[in-house]
Design an enzyme around this catalytic site. Structure first.
Site, short mmCIF file in Angstrom:
data_model
loop_
_atom_site.label_atom_id
_atom_site.label_comp_id
_atom_site.label_asym_id
_atom_site.label_seq_id
_atom_site.Cartn_x
_atom_site.Cartn_y
_atom_site.Cartn_z
N CYS A 49 -5.96 -5.95 -3.92
CA CYS A 49 -5.53 -4.56 -3.76
C CYS A 49 -4.17 -4.49 -3.08
CB CYS A 49 -6.56 -3.80 -2.94
SG CYS A 49 -5.99 -2.17 -2.44
N CYS A 52 -4.60 -2.66 0.60
CA CYS A 52 -5.37 -3.20 1.71
C CYS A 52 -4.45 -3.80 2.78
CB CYS A 52 -6.35 -4.27 1.20
SG CYS A 52 -7.90 -3.58 0.57
N HIS A 111 -11.18 -0.49 2.01
CA HIS A 111 -10.96 -0.33 0.58
C HIS A 111 -12.08 0.49 -0.10
CE1 HIS A 111 -9.38 -1.76 -3.34
NE2 HIS A 111 -10.64 -1.84 -3.71
N ASN A 149 -4.84 11.85 -5.93
CA ASN A 149 -5.32 11.70 -7.29
C ASN A 149 -6.39 10.64 -7.22
OD1 ASN A 149 -4.99 12.51 -9.92
ND2 ASN A 149 -3.74 10.73 -10.44
N SER A 157 -5.55 4.05 -10.66
CA SER A 157 -5.99 2.70 -10.98
C SER A 157 -6.66 2.01 -9.80
CB SER A 157 -4.78 1.88 -11.42
OG SER A 157 -3.78 1.97 -10.42
N HIS A 160 -8.86 2.12 -3.62
CA HIS A 160 -8.53 2.19 -2.19
C HIS A 160 -8.18 3.64 -1.85
CE1 HIS A 160 -7.27 -0.08 1.50
NE2 HIS A 160 -6.94 1.17 1.78
N HIS A 162 -6.48 6.68 -0.98
CA HIS A 162 -5.07 6.96 -0.72
C HIS A 162 -4.64 8.25 -1.39
CE1 HIS A 162 -4.85 5.26 -4.76
NE2 HIS A 162 -3.66 5.83 -4.89
N GLN A 164 -0.75 10.79 -1.81
CA GLN A 164 0.70 10.67 -1.90
C GLN A 164 1.36 11.91 -1.32
OE1 GLN A 164 2.41 9.12 -5.53
NE2 GLN A 164 0.41 8.73 -6.42
P1 H2U Z 1 -2.07 6.42 -7.78
O1 H2U Z 1 -2.49 7.40 -6.73
O2 H2U Z 1 -1.72 7.08 -9.06
O3 H2U Z 1 -3.01 5.28 -7.93
O4 H2U Z 1 -0.71 5.82 -7.26
C1 H2U Z 1 -0.54 4.89 -6.28
C2 H2U Z 1 0.96 4.82 -6.03
O5 H2U Z 1 1.25 3.59 -5.41
C3 H2U Z 1 1.79 4.84 -7.32
O6 H2U Z 1 2.64 5.97 -7.28
C4 H2U Z 1 2.50 3.13 -5.83
C5 H2U Z 1 2.60 3.56 -7.28
O7 H2U Z 1 3.93 3.78 -7.64
N1 H2U Z 1 2.57 1.70 -5.63
C6 H2U Z 1 3.51 1.19 -4.75
O8 H2U Z 1 4.30 1.95 -4.19
N2 H2U Z 1 3.53 -0.14 -4.49
C7 H2U Z 1 2.72 -1.03 -5.10
O9 H2U Z 1 2.77 -2.22 -4.79
C8 H2U Z 1 1.78 -0.59 -6.15
C9 H2U Z 1 1.66 0.88 -6.36
ZN ZN Z 2 -7.67 -1.97 -0.80
#
Ligand code: H2U
Ligand code: ZN
Length: 344
Positions: A49, A52, A111, A149, A157, A160, A162, A164
């Site tokens: 992940c 994490c 996670h 989301n 995807s 974990h 989270h 934004q």
């Molecule tokens: P989701 O909420 O759509 O899963 O998005 C996670 C965000 O994490 C996504 O906008 C960012 C992606 O660009 N991301 C990083 O900034 N660094 C990473 O190593 C992978 C994902």
């Molecule tokens: Zn994680």
């Protein structure tokens, strides 16, 4: 409910200015409570992940050994970090620069734990982080969009926990529409639109899912998604950073019980897009505004049967069979005290 609301009718959304077609007579169709086996809970730590603690992200940066909430700049930001040059004005092919900042907010180092599984102190930490990010980015940008989301069904995807935050120099269209509607309402009625809605809904009760002294979670009268909810303050407040300690705690409480109801409804980690709408920055008069959160979950009948916004919805306007009143009743009937994953 009046007879008119038992027949096909349209409901007006005073926040967006849109309409929704409600077809309650179609609820008589067979309702198969399909039961899908509960998906296995994710592990507390996943070495693969990128969110994490201690793991490397795609850009190569390593996450610290964080213990509470952790914020970092999105490695793939959607907005430009400077305004750049304005595109040439063309009435048919119109464009404008969009500058902003995108950050990722990890809600917990665990996670496998989503919002309803966090304790109240951890949830309070999430609320504090949302408020801090708003204050920080609001000093530089016109709009701060805090959102989550959640779930593969929503294109997320990574399980974990989270969210934004995207801050932009422009006010995006959903927020601009709400700004316009709230201004028009206060000009006509002398009170903020969503304060009137909160008072009315608390009194009527039929669409209320959760309530405490400070907050209300309702399935709005005009909801488009089957189990859509609106989390709203029962006091005047325009932005997250204005919330007092007590109001943040009562918010943590209502978020916990609302999301527990969601997860328990179909015994699945309930997918949704949720986010806060708050007064844009750099506007002289924000009295028309009320801070609020929308939850837009896609599920309709089970962990796998979702509502699609297709056909009539794409071409005409949103339509629903399940009435908002019935959806609220179903959410109220679900246990809000114990998350299904922590039942014996
Ligand atoms: P989701 O909420 O759509 O899963 O998005 C996670 C965000 O994490 C996504 O906008 C960012 C992606 O660009 N991301 C990083 O900034 N660094 C990473 O190593 C992978 C994902
Ligand atoms: Zn994680």
């Amino acid at each position: 409910m009046s007879d008119a609301l038992a027949r096909p009718h349209r409901r007006y959304n005073p926040l967006s200015g849109g309409w929704v077609q409600v077809s309650p007579q179609r609820m008589g169709r067979p309702w198969q409570g399909e039961v899908s086996p509960p998906d296995p809970p994710p592990p507390a730590y996943d070495p693969a992940c990128y969110l994490c603690p201690g793991n490397a992200r795609v850009g190569g940066e390593v996450n610290p050994a964080y213990t509470g909430v952790h914020v970092f700049d999105n490695d793939f930001p959607a907005l430009a970090d400077d305004a750049g040059e304005a595109a040439a004005a063309d009435p048919l092919l119109r464009a404008e620069p969009s500058a902003g900042v995108c950050r990722v907010i990890c809600f917990s180092p665990d996670h496998g734990k989503s919002l309803p599984q966090l304790d109240l102190a951890q949830l309070r930490g999430v609320v504090d982080c949302w408020a801090e990010q708003t204050a920080d980015l609001g000093a530089r940008f016109a709009h701060v969009q805090v959102f989550e989301n959640k779930g593969a069904m929503m294109g997320c995807s990574n399980p974990h926990p989270h969210g934004q935050v995207w801050a932009s120099a422009h006010v995006p269209q959903e927020v601009a529409a709400e700004d316009e509607r709230q201004r028009a309402y206060i000009a006509e009625h002398g009170r903020p639109l969503l304060l009137d809605v909160a008072e009315r809904e608390a009194a009527e009760g039929v669409r209320v899912v959760e309530a405490n002294d400070d907050w209300l979670a309702i399935v709005p009268f005009w909801a488009a998604w089957p189990f859509e909810t609106l989390v709203m303050p029962r006091f005047a407040v325009q932005r997250l950073p204005q919330l007092t300690g007590g109001q943040r705690e009562s918010l943590a409480q209502i978020l916990k019980t609302l999301t527990t109801r969601y997860d328990n409804l179909f015994e699945t980690s309930f997918p949704y897009s949720m986010g806060w709408h708050q007064a844009p920055f750099g506007m002289p008069d924000i009295d028309p505004w009320q801070l609020h959160a929308h939850f837009y979950p896609p599920l309709l009948r089970s962990a796998s049967v979702r509502k699609f916004m297709v056909g009539y919805e794409m071409l005409a306007e949103p339509q629903r069979d399940l009435t908002p009143e019935r959806a609220a009743e179903m959410l109220r009937a679900v246990d809000a005290t114990t998350h299904f994953r922590s039942r014996a």
